[in-house]
Design a protein around this motif. Structure first.
Motif, short mmCIF file in Angstrom:
data_model
loop_
_atom_site.label_atom_id
_atom_site.label_comp_id
_atom_site.label_asym_id
_atom_site.label_seq_id
_atom_site.Cartn_x
_atom_site.Cartn_y
_atom_site.Cartn_z
N LYS A 121 2.82 2.51 -4.02
CA LYS A 121 2.41 3.54 -3.55
C LYS A 121 1.44 4.23 -4.35
N ASP A 122 1.33 4.30 -5.56
CA ASP A 122 0.77 4.95 -6.42
C ASP A 122 -0.53 4.50 -7.07
N GLY A 123 -0.73 3.18 -6.53
CA GLY A 123 -1.63 2.29 -7.16
C GLY A 123 -2.75 2.02 -6.17
N ASP A 124 -3.78 0.90 -6.66
CA ASP A 124 -4.73 0.60 -5.69
C ASP A 124 -4.24 -0.70 -4.98
N VAL A 125 -3.36 -1.27 -4.98
CA VAL A 125 -2.98 -2.41 -4.30
C VAL A 125 -2.56 -2.18 -2.89
N LEU A 126 -3.19 -2.84 -1.91
CA LEU A 126 -2.71 -2.58 -0.22
C LEU A 126 -2.00 -3.71 0.22
N LEU A 127 -1.19 -3.42 1.08
CA LEU A 127 -0.54 -4.31 1.83
C LEU A 127 -1.06 -4.54 3.15
N PHE A 128 -1.59 -5.83 3.65
CA PHE A 128 -2.37 -6.02 4.60
C PHE A 128 -1.43 -6.65 5.73
N ALA A 129 -1.41 -6.18 7.06
CA ALA A 129 -0.75 -6.90 8.05
C ALA A 129 0.65 -7.31 7.88
N PRO A 130 1.52 -6.41 7.64
CA PRO A 130 2.80 -6.53 7.54
C PRO A 130 3.39 -6.90 9.13
N ARG A 138 2.79 3.84 9.86
CA ARG A 138 1.47 4.28 10.24
C ARG A 138 1.00 5.72 9.91
N GLY A 139 1.87 6.49 9.36
CA GLY A 139 1.63 7.70 8.81
C GLY A 139 1.23 8.00 7.41
N ALA A 140 1.15 9.11 6.96
CA ALA A 140 0.37 9.49 5.86
C ALA A 140 1.22 8.78 4.67
N ASN A 144 -1.22 2.96 1.76
CA ASN A 144 -1.40 1.66 1.10
C ASN A 144 -1.22 0.40 2.16
N VAL A 145 -0.56 1.00 3.40
CA VAL A 145 -0.28 -0.03 4.20
C VAL A 145 -1.23 -0.10 5.32
N TYR A 146 -1.88 -1.02 5.60
CA TYR A 146 -2.96 -1.26 6.60
C TYR A 146 -2.27 -2.48 7.83
N SER A 147 -1.92 -1.85 8.85
CA SER A 147 -1.21 -2.86 9.81
C SER A 147 -2.25 -3.35 10.89
N LEU A 148 -2.18 -4.34 11.71
CA LEU A 148 -2.67 -5.13 12.68
C LEU A 148 -1.95 -4.84 14.18
N ARG A 149 -0.94 -4.50 14.04
CA ARG A 149 0.05 -4.20 15.21
C ARG A 149 0.52 -2.76 15.27
N PRO A 150 0.60 -2.08 16.66
CA PRO A 150 1.03 -0.82 16.84
C PRO A 150 2.59 -0.74 16.32
N GLY A 151 2.94 0.47 16.36
CA GLY A 151 4.46 0.59 16.06
C GLY A 151 5.15 0.56 17.43
N ARG A 350 -9.81 -7.53 19.60
CA ARG A 350 -10.69 -6.30 18.79
C ARG A 350 -9.83 -5.95 17.75
N VAL A 351 -10.64 -5.50 16.84
CA VAL A 351 -10.04 -4.81 15.45
C VAL A 351 -10.78 -3.53 15.08
N HIS A 352 -10.07 -2.59 14.80
CA HIS A 352 -10.76 -1.32 14.71
C HIS A 352 -10.03 -0.56 13.42
N PHE A 353 -10.77 -0.45 12.16
CA PHE A 353 -9.73 0.46 11.24
C PHE A 353 -10.65 1.74 10.80
N VAL A 354 -11.61 1.64 11.25
CA VAL A 354 -12.58 3.11 11.03
C VAL A 354 -11.62 4.24 11.22
N GLU A 355 -11.45 5.16 10.25
CA GLU A 355 -10.46 6.47 10.21
C GLU A 355 -9.03 6.03 10.81
N ASP A 356 -8.45 4.68 10.76
CA ASP A 356 -7.26 4.48 11.08
C ASP A 356 -6.75 3.33 10.19
#
Length: 376
Positions: A121-130, A138-140, A144-151, A350-356
């Motif tokens: 939570k407080d570091g620089d490691v991210l979790l990608f595509a759980p 998907r909230g604030a 550090n979680v970057y998802s490829l699927r919607p909720g 299609r993949v879009h992470f800009v501001e999301d």
């Protein structure tokens, strides 16, 4: 479907990779390799889903490594078995972070992600595509979680619109009691009722005896039924619903596993509609799926399912981000590269992470027909 390795071999590979990775720098990058950390259910509850995701991801990473890797570095996916237990996920995540990884990748299960997140939570490691669809990721609070699927709320919305188009507004929900199913249930109750569905009742089911739960769900006269659970349990419930004379539409979320459920149900699955968040696993329209099918055939893995597709996509998107990083990757540069993916086509996906932090909002509904096949 065959697995990429027998379980014992897979775990041995993971242990050896884990031991070897200790020599890497703190950020998981050396002159010859980039190390990612993964913990998921290679055995126990959820393993049929998680193993397929892992299989798809590793298949693509192996393909990249066979071609020389990314800027001369091989991608090492260190995989630990948490047996579907969030407490084990926490322990395994700490091990991965202590050894030093560039990032975490492809965890399975919403309760598992919740358990592990305080460590990053407080570091620089991210979790990608759980492979986890609880809406809160998907909230604030999960920056550090970057998802490829919607909720699940987006899946629930698609199902609600479909049922409304059929004139089926009276709804019952049958659900399993595992953590993932309960996360899906919460989203379904909130979203579907807010969109005008008349939720008549919810009923929990456990084990193989589902008759009482089905009776409770059918008692108030629903026009449609949503079944929340993995493919094995959902198949039992669907058969029981049909045996008791329910002929209305039956729905499932993506955690039910569209292609897996179709295989289990065969002809008895006719009329079941299941959400999916990736392209159809046996389709030919999307180049990425055709390439997966070819790679899987070459590796003698058998027919891909939706979870294998999801893992394959996750690995391809991650690799695309790595390729956009300079020759000396860091955690900060990786995050910046992911956040710069702006409506990028990954083999037609299609993949879009800009501001999301959610790269795809794709939700499709597949219909199981009288032949046990999935149709668009």
């Amino acid at each position: 479907m065959k697995t990429l390795h027998p379980l014992g071999q897979t775990l041995i590979v993971a242990v050896l990779a884990f031991a070897g990775a200790v020599v890497h720098s703190q950020d998981g990058v050396s002159k010859t390799s980039i190390v990612l950390g993964q913990t998921l259910a290679m055995s126990g509850p959820g393993s049929s889903l998680a193993q397929s995701f892992h299989q798809g991801a590793k298949l693509y990473f192996d393909t990249v490594n066979a071609a020389g890797g990314v800027n001369g570095r091989k991608i090492e996916l260190v995989t630990l078995d948490d047996q579907g237990n969030p407490a084990n996920t926490l322990v395994n995540t700490k091990k991965l972070l202590d050894q030093g990884v560039l990032s975490l990748f492809g965890f399975y299960g919403s309760p598992q992600v919740t358990a592990a997140y305080p460590l990053i939570k407080d570091g620089d490691v991210l979790l990608f595509a759980p492979m986890a669809a609880a809406d809160e990721f998907r909230g604030a609070l999960y920056a550090n979680v970057y998802s490829l699927r919607p909720g699940y709320s987006e899946e629930a919305a698609a199902i609600t619109r479909h049922a409304a188009a059929l004139g089926a507004r009276k709804l019952a929900i049958l659900h399993a009691n595992d953590g993932e199913s309960l996360a899906a249930l919460e989203s379904a109750q909130r979203t579907m009722t807010s969109m005008g569905a008349n939720l008549l009742t919810t009923a929990a089911f456990t084990g193989s005896k589902v008759g009482g739960s089905v009776d409770k769900a059918l008692a108030p006269g629903p026009e449609s039924v949503l079944v929340i659970g993995d493919s094995q349990s959902a198949a039992l419930v669907v058969r029981e619903l049909r045996a008791k004379g329910f002929r209305g539409p039956i729905y499932g979320f993506s955690n039910t596993g569209e292609s897996l459920l179709a295989e289990l149900l065969g002809k008895s699955g006719a009329g079941v509609v299941v959400a999916r968040v990736v392209p159809k696993s046996d389709g030919t329209k999307v180049a990425l799926v055709r390439e997966l099918q070819a790679d899987a055939a070459a590796a003698k893995l058998g027919k891909p399912n939706v979870y294998m597709v999801e893992g394959y996509i996750a690995a391809r998107v991650y690799t695309e981000a790595l390729r956009r990083v300079s020759k000396e990757p860091t955690r900060a540069k990786l995050r910046k590269a992911i956040e710069a993916l702006d409506d990028v086509s990954i083999g037609g996906f299609r993949v879009h992470f800009v501001e999301d932090r959610v790269g795809s909002r794709l939700v499709e509904l597949g219909l199981i027909d009288s032949q046990g096949r999935v149709r668009e």
